[in-house]
Design a protein around this motif. Structure first.
Motif, PDB file in Angstrom:
ATOM      1  N   VAL A 212       0.838  -1.205   0.000  1.00  0.00           N
ATOM      2  CA  VAL A 212       0.000   0.000   0.000  1.00  0.00           C
ATOM      3  C   VAL A 212       0.869   1.250   0.000  1.00  0.00           C
ATOM      4  O   VAL A 212       0.601   2.224  -0.725  1.00  0.00           O
ATOM      5  CB  VAL A 212      -0.942  -0.007   1.220  1.00  0.00           C
ATOM      6  CG1 VAL A 212      -1.631   1.349   1.376  1.00  0.00           C
ATOM      7  CG2 VAL A 212      -1.982  -1.103   1.074  1.00  0.00           C
ATOM      8  N   ILE A 213       1.923   1.235   0.802  1.00  0.00           N
ATOM      9  CA  ILE A 213       2.802   2.406   0.888  1.00  0.00           C
ATOM     10  C   ILE A 213       3.491   2.675  -0.446  1.00  0.00           C
ATOM     11  O   ILE A 213       3.613   3.824  -0.893  1.00  0.00           O
ATOM     12  CB  ILE A 213       3.833   2.209   2.016  1.00  0.00           C
ATOM     13  CG1 ILE A 213       3.125   2.200   3.377  1.00  0.00           C
ATOM     14  CG2 ILE A 213       4.901   3.293   1.975  1.00  0.00           C
ATOM     15  CD1 ILE A 213       4.033   1.878   4.540  1.00  0.00           C
ATOM     16  N   PHE A 214       3.930   1.627  -1.121  1.00  0.00           N
ATOM     17  CA  PHE A 214       4.668   1.812  -2.368  1.00  0.00           C
ATOM     18  C   PHE A 214       3.749   2.058  -3.563  1.00  0.00           C
ATOM     19  O   PHE A 214       4.209   2.528  -4.604  1.00  0.00           O
ATOM     20  CB  PHE A 214       5.556   0.591  -2.641  1.00  0.00           C
ATOM     21  CG  PHE A 214       6.856   0.623  -1.893  1.00  0.00           C
ATOM     22  CD1 PHE A 214       7.962   1.273  -2.422  1.00  0.00           C
ATOM     23  CD2 PHE A 214       6.971   0.021  -0.650  1.00  0.00           C
ATOM     24  CE1 PHE A 214       9.161   1.308  -1.727  1.00  0.00           C
ATOM     25  CE2 PHE A 214       8.162   0.051   0.048  1.00  0.00           C
ATOM     26  CZ  PHE A 214       9.265   0.701  -0.484  1.00  0.00           C
ATOM     27  N   ARG A 215       2.465   1.750  -3.419  1.00  0.00           N
ATOM     28  CA  ARG A 215       1.545   1.966  -4.536  1.00  0.00           C
ATOM     29  C   ARG A 215       0.844   3.315  -4.480  1.00  0.00           C
ATOM     30  O   ARG A 215       0.108   3.665  -5.394  1.00  0.00           O
ATOM     31  CB  ARG A 215       0.492   0.850  -4.567  1.00  0.00           C
ATOM     32  CG  ARG A 215       1.017  -0.459  -5.145  1.00  0.00           C
ATOM     33  CD  ARG A 215      -0.089  -1.480  -5.378  1.00  0.00           C
ATOM     34  NE  ARG A 215      -0.681  -1.962  -4.137  1.00  0.00           N
ATOM     35  CZ  ARG A 215      -1.900  -1.657  -3.720  1.00  0.00           C
ATOM     36  NH1 ARG A 215      -2.663  -0.829  -4.436  1.00  0.00           N
ATOM     37  NH2 ARG A 215      -2.374  -2.139  -2.583  1.00  0.00           N
ATOM     38  N   VAL A 216       1.053   4.070  -3.407  1.00  0.00           N
ATOM     39  CA  VAL A 216       0.402   5.368  -3.296  1.00  0.00           C
ATOM     40  C   VAL A 216       0.994   6.329  -4.327  1.00  0.00           C
ATOM     41  O   VAL A 216       2.201   6.364  -4.560  1.00  0.00           O
ATOM     42  CB  VAL A 216       0.559   5.921  -1.857  1.00  0.00           C
ATOM     43  CG1 VAL A 216       2.021   6.189  -1.529  1.00  0.00           C
ATOM     44  CG2 VAL A 216      -0.265   7.174  -1.683  1.00  0.00           C
TER      45      VAL A 216
ATOM     46  N   ILE B 121       0.759   7.883   3.668  1.00  0.00           N
ATOM     47  CA  ILE B 121      -0.222   6.965   4.251  1.00  0.00           C
ATOM     48  C   ILE B 121       0.430   6.269   5.441  1.00  0.00           C
ATOM     49  O   ILE B 121       1.495   5.665   5.310  1.00  0.00           O
ATOM     50  CB  ILE B 121      -0.687   5.930   3.216  1.00  0.00           C
ATOM     51  CG1 ILE B 121      -1.427   6.621   2.073  1.00  0.00           C
ATOM     52  CG2 ILE B 121      -1.587   4.888   3.872  1.00  0.00           C
ATOM     53  CD1 ILE B 121      -1.905   5.670   1.008  1.00  0.00           C
ATOM     54  N   LYS B 122      -0.216   6.372   6.568  1.00  0.00           N
ATOM     55  CA  LYS B 122       0.328   5.781   7.785  1.00  0.00           C
ATOM     56  C   LYS B 122      -0.572   4.645   8.246  1.00  0.00           C
ATOM     57  O   LYS B 122      -1.735   4.850   8.591  1.00  0.00           O
ATOM     58  CB  LYS B 122       0.452   6.839   8.882  1.00  0.00           C
ATOM     59  CG  LYS B 122       1.138   6.314  10.138  1.00  0.00           C
ATOM     60  CD  LYS B 122       1.298   7.409  11.174  1.00  0.00           C
ATOM     61  CE  LYS B 122       2.018   6.880  12.409  1.00  0.00           C
ATOM     62  NZ  LYS B 122       2.186   7.946  13.440  1.00  0.00           N
TER      63      LYS B 122
END
Length: 203
Positions: free
Chosen positions: A135-139, A145-146
């Motif tokens: 999720v963090i790398f696809r933002v 995003i935390k």
């Protein structure tokens, strides 16, 4: 016949002729051949000892993640989830302990619960850690995003509750039982029954 030959009748003497007990597990017998398959206790004990050694090393991992949780590398790996993974692994290694003994309905039930709860904890935590990274790398936005460990633990709780509900239904609807299998030599082997529920959890 002995009386006709002038000999005393030995059949009337108590303790002269006694039927020996059949070997364990035999419904009937004509000799002392076993009816139950003989287990390789040396190999089973070796596997149990190895499993216990690994299982008792897991608390050391828990202590490590607690003692050095502020180190950057450990903190980046989410110490809380590492402890959950170690706890799940401990449960899964517990299946080796309960399968060491002769199968009973209690051991068969404990084997299923330990295996599935351990699986849900270990692989659930690994899956959630991987999901957070993806999720963090696809933002694509500049906004960060935390996703905290608490958020992941809540999701892990849902996974654990789902598995617990399935195991409860499985235990009530189709409780594990011990069946008697047969080897090629027609020897009995006591086994925990494998049914559709086990196949469902395997999938």
């Amino acid at each position: 016949m002995n009386e006709l030959k002038g000999l005393s009748n030995q059949y009337d003497v108590i303790g002269m002729f006694e039927c020996a007990a059949c070997p364990e597990g035999c419904d009937s017998c004509t000799d002392d051949r076993p009816c139950v398959v003989s287990l390789n206790w040396v190999m089973r004990s070796s596997i149990l000892a190895l499993s216990c050694i690994i299982a008792f090393c897991l608390p050391m991992i828990l202590f490590f993640t607690w003692k050095w949780q502020n180190i950057k590398v450990v903190r980046a790996a989410s110490p809380v989830l590492l402890r959950v993974i170690a706890l799940g692994a401990f449960f899964m290694y517990g299946t080796m302990i309960v399968t060491y003994f002769k199968p009973t309905i209690y051991y068969c039930t404990a084997r299923i619960w330990l295996r599935e709860i351990g699986f849900s904890l270990t692989y659930g935590a690994l899956m959630l850690k991987t999901w957070r990274i993806s999720v963090i790398f696809r933002v694509r936005s500049a906004k960060a995003i935390k996703i905290t460990d608490v958020n992941l633990l809540k999701r892990l709780g849902i996974i654990l509750a789902f598995f617990t509900a399935l195991l409860t239904i499985r235990t009530l609807v189709a409780p594990p039982i011990v069946i008697v299998g047969r080897t090629e030599d027609d020897l009995k082997a006591y086994l925990c029954r494998t049914d559709l529920w086990d196949n469902f959890f395997s999938v």
